[in-house]
Design an enzyme around this catalytic site. Structure first.
Site, PDB file in Angstrom:
ATOM      1  N   CYS A  30       0.829  -1.211   0.000  1.00 31.93           N
ATOM      2  CA  CYS A  30       0.000   0.000   0.000  1.00 31.93           C
ATOM      3  C   CYS A  30       0.869   1.271   0.000  1.00 31.93           C
ATOM      4  O   CYS A  30       1.520   1.560   1.001  1.00 31.93           O
ATOM      5  CB  CYS A  30      -0.901  -0.067   1.233  1.00 31.93           C
ATOM      6  N   CYS A  33       0.437   3.785   2.850  1.00 34.08           N
ATOM      7  CA  CYS A  33       0.938   3.192   4.101  1.00 34.08           C
ATOM      8  C   CYS A  33       2.434   3.468   4.249  1.00 34.08           C
ATOM      9  O   CYS A  33       2.918   3.739   5.353  1.00 34.08           O
ATOM     10  CB  CYS A  33       0.687   1.685   4.145  1.00 34.08           C
TER      11      CYS A  33
END
Length: 105
Positions: A30, A33
């Site tokens: 991600c 993230c």
């Protein structure tokens, strides 16, 4: 202070029963993230022993992610005295996380 990686087995034991725990629900693939991680590392350094910062990989720990209704990543949940009190979905500026922590410290 670095973020502590937790999983389905170790999650509950690492959420502080007294004080503030910030949990980052994310995944290695991600991109937002990856941007959030250094922000949370900075907060861990800034607040030191006052807070605990945990990271949970939702792919590796689906039970905890499901329990807390994680639908998109990153999601940050602030726990106060072991109870979830705030949930932020998506990447936010550092100041947003700071104001949340200040609210519970």
């Amino acid at each position: 202070m670095n973020m502590l990686a937790v999983n389905d087995k170790t999650f509950q034991g690492n959420v502080r029963q007294a004080g503030v725990t910030l949990v980052d629900f994310g995944a290695t693939w991600c991109p937002p993230c990856k941007v959030l991680k250094p922000i949370l590392d900075e907060l861990g350094e800034q607040y030191g022993e006052k807070i605990s910062v945990l990271e949970l990989d939702c792919d590796e720990s689906p039970s905890v992610a499901t329990e807390y209704g994680i639908m998109s990543m990153p999601t940050v949940i602030v726990f106060h005295n072991g109870e979830p009190v705030e949930k932020l979905v998506g990447l936010r500026p550092k100041s947003v996380y700071e104001s949340l922590l200040t609210k519970y410290l």
